[in-house]
Design a protein around this motif. Structure first.
Motif, PDB file in Angstrom:
ATOM      1  N   THR A   1       8.397  56.404   2.548  1.00  0.00           N
ATOM      2  CA  THR A   1       9.197  56.092   1.363  1.00  0.00           C
ATOM      3  C   THR A   1      10.223  57.190   1.140  1.00  0.00           C
ATOM      4  O   THR A   1       9.901  58.371   1.173  1.00  0.00           O
ATOM      5  CB  THR A   1       8.305  55.967   0.111  1.00  0.00           C
TER       6      THR A   1
ATOM      7  N   GLY B   1       5.396  60.025  -7.913  1.00  0.00           N
ATOM      8  CA  GLY B   1       5.744  60.002  -6.490  1.00  0.00           C
ATOM      9  C   GLY B   1       4.912  60.964  -5.673  1.00  0.00           C
ATOM     10  O   GLY B   1       4.401  60.620  -4.605  1.00  0.00           O
TER      11      GLY B   1
ATOM     12  N   THR C   1      10.690  52.360   3.104  1.00  0.00           N
ATOM     13  CA  THR C   1      10.976  51.845   1.775  1.00  0.00           C
ATOM     14  C   THR C   1      11.957  52.768   1.060  1.00  0.00           C
ATOM     15  O   THR C   1      11.755  53.984   1.027  1.00  0.00           O
ATOM     16  CB  THR C   1       9.688  51.725   0.938  1.00  0.00           C
ATOM     17  N   TRP C   2      13.018  52.155   0.516  1.00  0.00           N
ATOM     18  CA  TRP C   2      13.987  52.901  -0.285  1.00  0.00           C
ATOM     19  C   TRP C   2      13.793  52.510  -1.746  1.00  0.00           C
ATOM     20  O   TRP C   2      13.711  51.337  -2.075  1.00  0.00           O
ATOM     21  CB  TRP C   2      15.402  52.576   0.186  1.00  0.00           C
ATOM     22  N   GLN C   3      13.746  53.510  -2.636  1.00  0.00           N
ATOM     23  CA  GLN C   3      13.409  53.258  -4.035  1.00  0.00           C
ATOM     24  C   GLN C   3      14.604  52.875  -4.895  1.00  0.00           C
ATOM     25  O   GLN C   3      14.475  52.787  -6.108  1.00  0.00           O
ATOM     26  CB  GLN C   3      12.757  54.506  -4.643  1.00  0.00           C
TER      27      GLN C   3
ATOM     28  N   PHE D   1      12.470  58.749  -1.633  1.00  0.00           N
ATOM     29  CA  PHE D   1      12.491  58.758  -3.092  1.00  0.00           C
ATOM     30  C   PHE D   1      13.912  58.992  -3.612  1.00  0.00           C
ATOM     31  O   PHE D   1      14.714  59.651  -2.977  1.00  0.00           O
ATOM     32  CB  PHE D   1      11.581  59.861  -3.631  1.00  0.00           C
TER      33      PHE D   1
ATOM     34  N   LEU E   1      13.384  48.593  -2.630  1.00  0.00           N
ATOM     35  CA  LEU E   1      12.356  48.223  -3.594  1.00  0.00           C
ATOM     36  C   LEU E   1      12.883  47.305  -4.694  1.00  0.00           C
ATOM     37  O   LEU E   1      12.158  46.439  -5.189  1.00  0.00           O
ATOM     38  CB  LEU E   1      11.754  49.496  -4.207  1.00  0.00           C
TER      39      LEU E   1
END
Length: 991
Positions: free
Chosen positions: A586, A630, A544-546, A588, A520
């Motif tokens: 995702t 989240g 998706t990696w935050q 988190f 991200l």
């Protein structure tokens, strides 16, 4: 010699294994159908008939330097034509390396591992490994012009220090190198998405663009890039270094090892390589992981836009995160960052050189430092960026500023391990010498030649200096300093490349299903590019990696390690089994904020701070806010809910915990553990009625949950115990009080009612019934030990006996005797006979005939074991002779081989101490029955032959001979044969 018709039929049949490029592309080129001779076609057909593999590749294409074997790393050379369509063009030898799978042939085929760049070479696989790649023959390649042994090499290799020092006018770049592709004198250093100037200064930008434009023609005409083919034709090597040619080289290797498919794991630019191949050779592409994605539309302007967006986003995220952190080294991050950049723009950030000159740090080099440190995907270097900025802050001392500036300059301005800015009053580094220089210890700078050469021909777009100045003015009006520095770096790199582009087609395929991993806050490859890559391959999935940093972390220290493991598990499942995660998943991470809060608490405790301040709650609020947003955005992610609950418990956020649990059970009403946590929370606060209501709500959603039913029963038992304790305390305080009401009040009625309803719900589910009855029996026994004089418990015990008797498998129920039935069956039967012996007034003599009628051998074995334990406790044990005799004669005793082994094992210990001859005879009969029913079972046959189960040491030879006799039946050998006897002894001892 094949006939013409037969040859063409053979070639058509082999076409599926040869690919769209045809089976003749190596010898004839892509347009070979009309120009190749019959003899050449025959040669190609014969080559395809041979069987090649990774360990035995086509020798004219691939040569291994060592003998390949499973589990070994082997290096080698791949022979390719400079122009794949021209067999007369010069041949190149590219370095390759392959780590062969332990199992050969590799069950999952070949996988190319590419670490990015451009600049990754065949050593890539030495640094990246893991269980996710098991089962593959993993290999890496040195791209054309890249690698320590590349010929010709894109980078230079002849830098040096000035022999006699600098002239009076000062040193220039040419004093450190004579490479034709080194930058011209007076050109500031450049690197990937940065330049050593003020990106907001139009004069400096224009000067750099003109210098770079003049440099191009000199580098492109360098003699080392002019190659001559077998036909005497001259080829410019720089025209053939693009990613499209790399895809041809990869497919040539695939065909040389006889692989049907080629899988990919690409990082950064490696995603571009994999995307180009998957688009050009879709039918030969296997599983593909794309981590840290490039833009799938190869346009120079698109790359500059994405780089600018990514770097501006990173700066904003870094400063916002620091602002919310209680231990941020910048008191006011955004204001101080602006003042630091302004000081660099005015030339006020300096460090003294050896001659005493104050050497300035430019805005461009400051942005370059931040970009370099931000690429760390482990999270370990982000705090160092903030500490470095604090060292440049106007609030820092002059000495601190000088030290910090020197730290940055040392990382960029060096040649042959010598700091050029300090020793020669000029910043010369790898970005100017175009060489992998030996650093001074902390190396930030790298040569930019390889990236420029590949991007320059890969991406479409032709520009001159006036065009670029107009684009710069447009970008300067809407980009921050970090984003604008990236734009300038792209412009002076690939936009002005002197060789005409050979751009790749836009990437994409409907028959390739890649796993796309996007970061991200990636400063090197914009997250929007990951989204575009997913759109280009519609059948794939996006994770998706935050976190911050470039690519997904393989080892994390400042991130949520559980979240990292979760994403890694999805990647592994895809590579190993082809299991595609849900699109849009995702992972988190809030570990950074949690770690900051833990550090604040430790420091507060160590320094004994007692004063309440905003930092006491600021970190907690931020973490709760992140987790709340989240869980609101991804309501279906259970792990995120549990992470929030866990943080509430560890941080002592009791009020927040209640709210989180109420929201969690709203979205996950069938998650039993959430109901249990919510009810436990209410109990800890003393709200018994609220806990009871929560358990009832949970049972409405999951009516047959054994855990909820057991905890509900435990709650009612606890309430009953508290009522009895209160009544006893009242009686002790008021001895004259009337207690007739206490005798009539039945506090155990709710427990009995709940037990009966639970039994009715679980009827027919043997496994659940067994678990519930066992837990209920344990609660009942605890209550009886503590409240033996209380009325109502006997009725509960009677209900328990009735429920166990009714639920016993093998009595009035059809049973398969399988293991999944045996385990709960033993539990239910054990509960039944325990209650009968404990409170029913029965003995083993009364129960044995009933148990013997059970059709499950596992129950018989369990009963015999329980009887033998009881037999050892009593003085004579004669009263157990009849029960043991009944067990030995039970038809179910030999219904299952595992059960009969357990029964005989128990009897083998019990028989020598039994005095009843009838029992001994029954046991002997049982041995014979088991041997007849299971004639091929070695252990049972050994028992029947030797007459004992646990053979004493003195009779081990006799047992071995008996075992050998059984082996004789299977092998046809004589029992006296020594080999057979040895096998018998070995098998006997193993058992």
């Amino acid at each position: 010699m094949l006939g013409r018709a037969g040859l063409w039929i053979l070639l058509l049949r082999l076409q599926a294994g040869a690919g769209n490029a045809g089976a003749v592309d190596d010898e004839c080129g892509h347009e070979s159908g009309q120009s190749c001779t019959l003899q050449m076609l025959q040669h190609v057909a014969e080559r395809r008939l041979r069987s090649y593999g990774p360990m035995h590749p086509e020798p004219s294409v691939v040569r291994w330097n060592q003998v390949p074997s499973g589990g070994r790393l082997v290096t080698g050379l791949l022979s390719v034509f400079l122009d794949p369509a021209d067999a007369k063009s010069p041949q190149l030898e590219l370095e390759i390396a392959m780590y062969f799978s332990n199992q050969q042939p590799a069950p999952l085929g070949a996988l190319l591992l590419h670490c990015g760049g451009p600049g990754s070479d065949s050593s890539c696989l030495r640094y990246v490994w893991g269980s996710r790649l098991e089962g593959y023959d993993v290999w890496s390649i040195s791209q054309r012009g890249i690698g320590p042994r590349a010929d010709p090499a894109l980078n230079c290799n002849n830098s040096h220090l000035p022999v006699s020092g600098c002239p009076a006018t000062g040193c220039q770049i040419s004093d450190f190198t004579d490479c034709p592709c080194a930058l011209l004198d007076g050109t500031p250093q450049i690197g990937e998405i940065w330049a050593d100037i003020d990106p907001q200064n139009e004069t400096q930008v224009a000067h750099l663009l003109r210098k770079r434009d003049a440099w191009g023609s000199r580098c492109a005409a360098s003699p080392k890039f002019q190659l001559t083919g077998a036909n005497g034709k001259t080829y410019n090597f720089l025209e053939y270094v693009g990613s499209q040619f790399l895809s041809y080289d990869i497919d040539r290797f695939r065909r040389a090892i006889g692989a049907q498919k080629m899988s990919f794991y690409g990082y950064s630019y490696g995603t571009y390589v994999a995307g180009v191949y998957a688009s050009a050779f879709s039918e030969f592409t296997g599983r593909v992981v794309l981590d840290g994605n490039m833009d799938p539309t190869p346009r120079k302007t698109a790359q500059a836009t994405g780089d600018a967006l990514a770097n501006d986003k990173f700066i904003a995220f870094l400063l916002n995160t620091c602002k919310a952190a209680p231990d941020c080294p910048l008191e006011h991050p955004e204001e101080e960052y602006d003042r630091i950049v302004a000081a660099a723009r005015l030339g006020n950030l300096t460090a003294p050189t050896k001659s005493g000159m104050q050497f300035p740090l430019t805005v461009g080099m400051l942005m370059a430092y931040i970009q370099t440190e931000s690429a760390s995907n482990s999270g370990r270097l982000f705090h160092r960026i903030l500490e470095t900025l604090a060292g440049l802050s106007p609030k820092a001392s002059s000495e601190t500023i000088h030290t910090t500036v020197a730290f940055i300059l040392d990382g960029f301005c060096f040649v042959k391990g010598v700091s050029t800015w300090y020793n020669y009053d000029i910043c010369v580094g790898p970005g100017q010498t175009s060489e992998d220089e030996e650093g001074t210890g902390q190396d930030f700078g790298e040569p930019y030649m390889q990236q420029c050469a590949v991007w320059g021909v890969d991406q479409a777009g032709y520009f001159d200096v006036p065009d670029l100045l107009r684009q710069w003015k447009s970008a300067a009006s809407n980009r921050g300093d970090a984003g604008l520095a990236a734009v300038v770096g792209d412009m002076v790199g690939s936009f002005l490349w002197p060789v005409k582009a050979t751009p790749n087609a836009p990437m994409g395929s409907s028959i390739v299903y890649p796993l796309v991993v996007g970061n991200l806050f990636d400063p090197a490859t914009s997250y929007s590019w990951a989204q575009n890559m997913k759109s280009a391959f519609p059948g794939g999935s996006l994770i998706t990696w935050q976190g911050i940093g470039h690519t997904f972390p393989s080892h994390a220290s400042d991130y949520n390690k559980d979240a990292v493991k979760e994403c890694q598990a999805h990647i592994k499942a895809y590579l190993q089994k082809g299991t595609m995660p849900v699109n849009g998943l995702t992972c988190f991470q809030v570990r950074y904020e949690i770690a900051l809060e833990a550090l604040r608490r430790r420091r507060t405790s160590a320094l004994r701070w007692r004063k309440y301040s905003i930092s006491t709650v600021a970190g907690l609020r931020r973490i709760h806010n992140i987790l709340h947003r989240g869980s609101h955005r991804f309501k279906g992610d259970l792990q995120l809910w549990y992470q929030h609950v866990d943080f509430c418990l560890r941080s002592g956020s009791t009020a927040m915990l209640t709210r989180v649990l109420m929201r969690a059970v709203k979205y996950h009403p069938k998650e039993v553990h959430l109901w249990l946590l919510a009810a436990d929370r209410e109990l800890q606060q003393g709200h018994v009625e609220a806990a009871r209501k929560l358990l009832l709500r949970g049972l409405r959603c999951v009516p047959t949950s054994v855990k909820l039913l057991v905890e509900f029963l435990r709650l009612e038992v606890g309430v009953a115990g508290q009522l009895l304790a209160a009544e006893l305390l009242k009686q002790e305080e008021d001895t004259e009080a009337k207690t007739e009401d206490a005798g009539t009040k039945d506090v155990w009625a709710p427990s009995r009612l709940l037990f009966r309803k639970a039994v009715a719900k679980l009827e027919g589910d043997v496994a659940s019934m067994a678990s519930y009855l066992a837990a209920s029996a344990q609660l009942l026994h605890q209550a009886q030990e503590k409240w033996s004089a209380s009325s109502g418990l006997s009725e509960w015990a009677e209900s328990l006996r009735e429920a166990a008797a009714k639920s016993r498998p093998g009595v009035g129920h059809s049973s398969s005797g399988k293991e999944e039935v045996d385990v709960p069956a033993k539990t239910i039967w054990e509960v039944w006979w325990t209650e009968e012996l404990r409170a029913g007034g029965k003995s083993w003599s009364d129960l044995a005939p009933v148990i013997a009628e059970c059709s499950l051998g596992a129950v018989i074995a369990k009963a015999v074991e329980a009887m033998w334990q009881q037999y050892q406790k009593v003085a004579s044990g004669k009263e157990l002779h009849a029960p043991l005799l009944a067990m030995a004669k039970s038809p179910a005793a030999v219904s299952d081989v595992d059960a009969v082994l357990k029964v005989l094992e128990t009897f083998s210990v019990a028989v020598p101490s039994l005095s009843d001859e009838a029992v001994k005879a029954a046991v002997e009969e049982l041995r014979q029955r088991s041997a007849v029913k299971y004639p091929g079972h070695l252990r049972l046959g050994l028992v029947a032959s030797s007459g004992v189960f646990a053979v004493p040491e003195a009779r081990s030879q006799e047992a071995a001979m008996a075992c050998a006799s059984l082996l004789k039946v299977a092998s046809g050998a004589s029992a006296q044969d020594s080999a057979v006897q040895s096998a018998g002894v070995a098998h006997y001892k193993a058992d």
